[in-house]
Design a protein around this motif. Structure first.
Motif, short mmCIF file in Angstrom:
data_model
loop_
_atom_site.label_atom_id
_atom_site.label_comp_id
_atom_site.label_asym_id
_atom_site.label_seq_id
_atom_site.Cartn_x
_atom_site.Cartn_y
_atom_site.Cartn_z
N GLY A 98 52.80 7.02 52.76
CA GLY A 98 53.90 7.94 52.47
C GLY A 98 53.48 9.10 51.59
O GLY A 98 52.31 9.48 51.53
N MET A 99 54.45 9.68 50.92
CA MET A 99 54.17 10.84 50.09
C MET A 99 53.39 10.41 48.84
O MET A 99 53.57 9.30 48.34
CB MET A 99 55.46 11.56 49.67
N ASP A 100 52.56 11.31 48.35
CA ASP A 100 51.77 11.04 47.13
C ASP A 100 52.69 11.17 45.91
O ASP A 100 53.17 12.27 45.61
CB ASP A 100 50.62 12.05 47.07
N LEU A 101 52.96 10.04 45.27
CA LEU A 101 53.92 10.05 44.15
C LEU A 101 53.46 10.95 43.01
O LEU A 101 54.28 11.51 42.27
CB LEU A 101 54.17 8.62 43.63
N LYS A 102 52.15 11.08 42.86
CA LYS A 102 51.63 11.91 41.75
C LYS A 102 51.58 13.39 42.17
O LYS A 102 52.21 14.24 41.57
CB LYS A 102 50.24 11.40 41.38
N GLU A 103 50.82 13.66 43.25
CA GLU A 103 50.57 15.07 43.60
C GLU A 103 51.75 15.73 44.33
O GLU A 103 51.98 16.92 44.18
CB GLU A 103 49.29 15.18 44.44
N ILE B 179 50.26 10.60 70.04
CA ILE B 179 50.39 9.14 69.86
C ILE B 179 50.07 8.80 68.41
O ILE B 179 49.02 9.19 67.88
CB ILE B 179 49.41 8.38 70.78
N ALA B 180 50.97 8.06 67.76
CA ALA B 180 50.67 7.51 66.43
C ALA B 180 49.96 6.19 66.65
O ALA B 180 50.50 5.30 67.32
CB ALA B 180 51.97 7.31 65.65
N MET B 181 48.76 6.07 66.10
CA MET B 181 48.03 4.79 66.18
C MET B 181 48.05 4.20 64.77
O MET B 181 47.22 4.54 63.93
CB MET B 181 46.60 5.03 66.68
N VAL B 182 49.04 3.33 64.55
CA VAL B 182 49.30 2.85 63.19
C VAL B 182 48.43 1.63 62.89
O VAL B 182 48.74 0.51 63.31
CB VAL B 182 50.81 2.54 62.99
N ASN B 183 47.36 1.89 62.17
CA ASN B 183 46.35 0.87 61.92
C ASN B 183 46.64 0.02 60.68
O ASN B 183 46.00 -1.01 60.49
CB ASN B 183 44.98 1.56 61.76
N GLY B 184 47.55 0.46 59.82
CA GLY B 184 47.79 -0.31 58.59
C GLY B 184 49.09 0.13 57.93
O GLY B 184 50.06 0.44 58.63
N TRP B 185 49.10 0.23 56.60
CA TRP B 185 50.31 0.58 55.85
C TRP B 185 51.00 1.84 56.40
O TRP B 185 50.34 2.85 56.64
CB TRP B 185 49.97 0.87 54.38
N CYS B 186 52.31 1.76 56.51
CA CYS B 186 53.09 2.94 56.91
C CYS B 186 54.38 2.92 56.10
O CYS B 186 55.25 2.05 56.33
CB CYS B 186 53.40 2.89 58.41
N PHE B 187 54.47 3.83 55.14
CA PHE B 187 55.61 3.82 54.21
C PHE B 187 56.34 5.15 54.17
O PHE B 187 55.73 6.22 54.34
CB PHE B 187 55.14 3.52 52.79
N GLY B 188 57.64 5.06 53.90
CA GLY B 188 58.46 6.19 53.50
C GLY B 188 58.22 7.48 54.26
O GLY B 188 58.56 7.61 55.44
#
Ligand code: COA
Length: 277
Positions: free
Chosen positions: A67-72, A107-116
């Motif tokens: 997801g979005m970078d909480l810091k930057e 095509i989204a190839m979702v290999n791992g974490w996918c958040f927000g």
């Protein structure tokens, strides 16, 4: 040393497939302003290249995107006030929008974490394939915000009302298998077989008439928000507009079926190579 904007996204083109990847594996590929700017540049460069027929968006390392970078993206842009916040929102939304209406199939190839915020590019891609091991979550509620950046809209576009509400309110994750059952992605396969499955789908798409593919993917996105009457009318106009780019394609499709009897549209596509330009 500060991260170079250039390095936040990787891409290569192989056999007409553009493999584009989020490349901040140490940060689980969360989206910083630098990454958002770089991604728009990369997809812009690839969009009309003749050697690209389909684009796959994936992630380096263990994440698709956290997801979005909480810091930057959040903390540091908020320090710049409203102007900074709006500026970085626009950079992120710009490349998701570009992908939603991309010239080539995506095509989204979702290999791992996918958040927000990752749900933005997830919906922007026409198709999505996930590793069974991937984890999907609207984690915003866990850190005290609502699922913004389009994420709530993505959830209601792709999920039933009850599932969207549960997913957003509890912040509980689902794995790739459940994401496929819920309709967040087309299919889930074991991570080891994910790329092979995506290549198979790409090869199918690469055999289709590209003008018809672009018209088709836009039609499917557009008609969802139309009445039946409006959709019927839009589809007539969209096909007529497509004919102005490629008037021979469908005639060839008819010819190979009716005259040559060399294929059946119900069972596969006509041979693009035999089409006279
Ligand atoms: N924003 C900023 N930094 C992030 C990030 C995000 N969204 N996601 C991961 N990172 C950073 C971590 O801070 C850490 O940085 P550090 O090495 O400088 O300490 C690094 O990436 C690795 O993350 P870590 O949490 O140690 O990895 P993990 O594999 O144990 O856990 C996640 C992975 C994805 C479960 C976890 O990083 C996480 O919950 N990320 C936030 C997800 C989120 O809520 N995103 C929604 C934003 S809208």
């Amino acid at each position: 040393m500060s991260e170079a904007e250039q390095d936040t996204v990787n891409f290569r083109v192989e056999n007409r497939i553009a493999w584009v990847s989020f490349n901040r594996p140490d940060k689980r590929n969360c989206m910083s302003p630098k990454l958002n700017r770089r991604m728009l540049d990369v997809i812009d460069e690839l969009e009309f290249r003749d050697d690209v027929g389909v684009l796959v968006l994936t992630g380096e390392g263990a994440a698709w995107s956290a997801g979005m970078d909480l810091k930057e993206y959040f903390r540091e842009t908020e320090e710049k006030g409203l102007k900074g916040v709006r500026h970085s929102q626009r950079e992120a939304y710009a490349w998701w929008k570009r992908l939603r209406w991309y010239q080539k199939p995506t095509i989204a190839m979702v290999n791992g974490w996918c958040f927000g915020g990752g749900y933005g590019p997830l919906l922007a891609c026409d198709l999505a394939f996930a590793a069974e091991e991937a984890q999907f979550g609207l984690s915003e509620i866990n850190w005290g915000i609502l699922p913004g950046g389009g994420a709530s809209k993505v959830a209601t576009e792709l999920l039933s009302f009850r599932r969207a509400m549960y997913h957003a309110m509890t912040g509980e994750n689902v794995d790739g298998k459940t994401a496929a059952e819920w309709g967040l992605v087309n299919e889930a396969v074991p991570l080891a077989g994910l790329q092979a499955r995506v290549v198979e789908v790409c090869e199918n798409l690469l055999k289709k008439n590209p003008v018809a593919l672009k018209a088709t993917k836009d039609a499917i996105r557009r008609v969802r928000e139309m009445t039946y009457e409006n959709a019927e009318d839009y589809l007539i106009r969209a096909q007529e507009a497509a004919n102005s780019f490629d008037n021979e394609g469908r005639k060839e499709g008819i010819r190979q079926f009716i005259d040559d009897k060399s294929y059946k549209p119900g069972l596969g596509e006509y041979d693009l190579q035999k089409q006279k330009s």
